[in-house]
Scaffold this active site. Structure first.
Site, PDB file in Angstrom:
ATOM      1  CG  ASP A  29      17.165 -15.756 -38.946  1.00 32.74           C
ATOM      2  OD1 ASP A  29      16.606 -15.772 -40.138  1.00 32.74           O
ATOM      3  OD2 ASP A  29      17.513 -16.932 -38.334  1.00 32.74           O
ATOM      4  CB  SER A  62      14.442 -25.701 -34.752  1.00 30.23           C
ATOM      5  OG  SER A  62      14.307 -24.522 -35.583  1.00 30.23           O
ATOM      6  CG  ASP A 115      15.781 -22.314 -36.468  1.00 34.73           C
ATOM      7  OD1 ASP A 115      15.307 -21.132 -35.892  1.00 34.73           O
ATOM      8  OD2 ASP A 115      15.909 -22.604 -37.687  1.00 34.73           O
ATOM      9  CG  HIS A 154      11.529 -15.502 -43.805  1.00 36.50           C
ATOM     10  ND1 HIS A 154      12.272 -16.413 -44.220  1.00 36.50           N
ATOM     11  CD2 HIS A 154      10.673 -16.460 -43.235  1.00 36.50           C
ATOM     12  CE1 HIS A 154      11.910 -17.489 -44.247  1.00 36.50           C
ATOM     13  NE2 HIS A 154      10.659 -17.642 -43.810  1.00 36.50           N
TER      14      HIS A 154
HETATM   15  C1  GLA Z   1      14.168 -21.155 -40.561  1.00 38.64           C
HETATM   16  C2  GLA Z   1      15.863 -20.765 -40.179  1.00 38.64           C
HETATM   17  C3  GLA Z   1      15.879 -19.654 -39.583  1.00 38.64           C
HETATM   18  C4  GLA Z   1      15.003 -18.458 -39.880  1.00 38.64           C
HETATM   19  C5  GLA Z   1      13.576 -18.963 -39.996  1.00 38.64           C
HETATM   20  C6  GLA Z   1      12.630 -17.893 -40.490  1.00 38.64           C
HETATM   21  O1  GLA Z   1      13.900 -21.688 -39.235  1.00 38.64           O
HETATM   22  O2  GLA Z   1      16.615 -21.894 -39.677  1.00 38.64           O
HETATM   23  O3  GLA Z   1      17.082 -19.064 -39.579  1.00 38.64           O
HETATM   24  O4  GLA Z   1      15.258 -17.846 -41.137  1.00 38.64           O
HETATM   25  O5  GLA Z   1      13.403 -20.211 -40.983  1.00 38.64           O
HETATM   26  O6  GLA Z   1      12.443 -16.952 -39.692  1.00 38.64           O
END
Ligand code: GLA
Length: 402
Positions: free
Chosen positions: A46, A137, A184, A44
């Site tokens: 990015d 992802s 991701d 959390h």
């Molecule tokens: C998901 C989002 C990312 C990132 C993470 C938490 O994977 O797609 O962009 O914010 O949560 O780090």
């Protein structure tokens, strides 16, 4: 089955499906892939212009593509056993729910077009093995695999790797409704075998951090709680809004602040009185987590896995207590893992609210770790977890058929 025969079977499965719909394939039919990722640390951060350290893993999505003469993108998903048809330039996702797989496909096509690329109509057959909703992802793997296929048939010059990641992020932000950051998609594009990617989400430059762990060998083991999360759901977007509120309060005292990346613990402390306690905790997580990524990447470089492990645990506790994105099953999984022999560190990975933990485990202890975690987690929750030992792999590209 070894990896080569698995790949051959996958190629055959994709080709057979397209043939059954379209007849013999032309020589322009090609296959592209993009991997899922696991994030070692930096959660959390990015979308706060901060730091992350993911690696691309051996689960991936494959797309067989063949251009069409019209302007339709006809996508068939083997995983959902469904076909979707999108006319280029038309609205995305009419009549589908916000997280529907077809929106990712059409969203990528439209995001590429918005970025100025003349995407061609094409048939796609899609097959992925990234566990869905597990924090690894699967969405980015799908987006980047589809984008890689569409880009391969452009007549004009292709977007840069960074632009591919950005375009796929926009697809998810604008057409799926999840306001994810760039981690991701970036990892799915830029993954490098044997390395984690330490990414600065402000400059969008990365360094590769070797994961060979020569002095102190370790394996990256991912434990799936089997609780599915749903990022398109409101909590993720709410965290983004809460960070925005924190930035607003901080910027009124410190005008140079444009993101939580710009904030130190001292600065945050100085506005504590003016800030809602929940917003304060959210900001505290992001600021501390950014610092942890920096510490973890230098600890990794010197092979100090004990420190990396401690930082992973601190990250998990902060995500539980300050950021409130963990859940009982993730906390249980981390506690069970931490009690096993040879574990350097354990934490939730990805967006949270379910999904997976990432663990750093001494190689000679991996078998016992799998066994111990499986038995204890099933005893405590009634659910059998899945456990994957992961290697860092390369990012998206074409699958060469031999
Ligand atoms: C998901 C989002 C990312 C990132 C993470 C938490 O994977 O797609 O962009 O914010 O949560 O780090």
């Amino acid at each position: 089955m070894n990896d080569d025969s698995k790949a051959a079977a996958r190629i055959e499965q994709l080709r057979t499906r397209l043939k059954s719909r379209r007849g013999p394939l032309s020589s322009s039919a090609r296959i592209f892939r993009a991997p899922g990722r696991v994030n070692l640390i930096g959660e959390h951060t990015d979308y706060n212009d901060g730091f992350v350290m993911p690696l691309a893993i051996g689960f991936d999505t494959w797309v067989l593509a063949e251009p069409r003469e019209d302007d339709l993108v006809v996508a068939e998903s083997l995983d959902f056993d469904a076909i979707s048809i999108h006319r280029l330039g038309a609205d995305v996702g009419d009549g589908t729910s916000s997280g529907h797989w077809s929106r990712y496909v059409a969203g990528v096509a439209e995001s590429l077009r918005i970025a100025g690329h003349a995407v061609r109509g094409m048939d796609l057959v899609i097959h992925g093995n990234v566990p869905i909703g597990s924090g690894l992802s699967s969405s980015a793997a799908l987006e980047v695999a589809v984008a890689t296929a569409m880009i391969a048939y452009l007549d004009s010059s292709p977007p840069t790797d960074l632009d591919v990641a950005r375009i796929c992020q926009s697809a998810e932000n604008d057409f799926v409704g999840a306001r994810c950051g760039i981690m991701d998609q970036y990892a799915a594009v830029h993954g490098a075998a044997g390395h984690a990617i330490r990414l600065d989400c402000r400059s969008l430059q990365h360094e590769l951090v070797p994961l060979e762990f020569t002095q102190t060998p370790a394996r990256i083991v991912v434990c799936n709680t089997m609780v599915r999360h749903k990022l398109a759901g409101g909590e993720y977007n709410r965290r983004r809004d809460e960070c925005g509120v924190a930035v607003g309060v901080l910027a009124s005292r410190y005008p140079a602040v444009t993101a939580l990346r710009d904030v130190t613990s001292e600065m945050l402390g100085s506005v504590a009185e003016a800030m809602d306690p929940v917003i304060y905790k959210r900001a505290r997580h992001v600021i501390a987590e950014n610092a942890r990524v920096e510490l973890a990447s230098s600890a990794l470089r010197r092979g100090d896995l004990v420190t990396v492990g401690q930082l992973m645990r601190a990250s998990h506790d902060s995500l539980t207590q300050d950021y409130a994105v963990s859940c009982l099953e993730l906390d249980t999984m981390v506690d069970i893992a931490t009690r096993q022999k040879g574990v350097y560190g354990s934490r939730m990975t990805g967006g949270g609210f379910g999904g997976c933990t990432v663990n750093l485990v001494a190689p000679e202890c991996v078998d016992a770790f799998r066994q111990g975690v499986s038995v204890d987690y099933e005893r405590m929750t009634g659910v059998r977890p899945e456990i994957y030992v992961c290697d860092a792999v390369d990012g998206a590209g074409e699958v060469r058929e031999h």
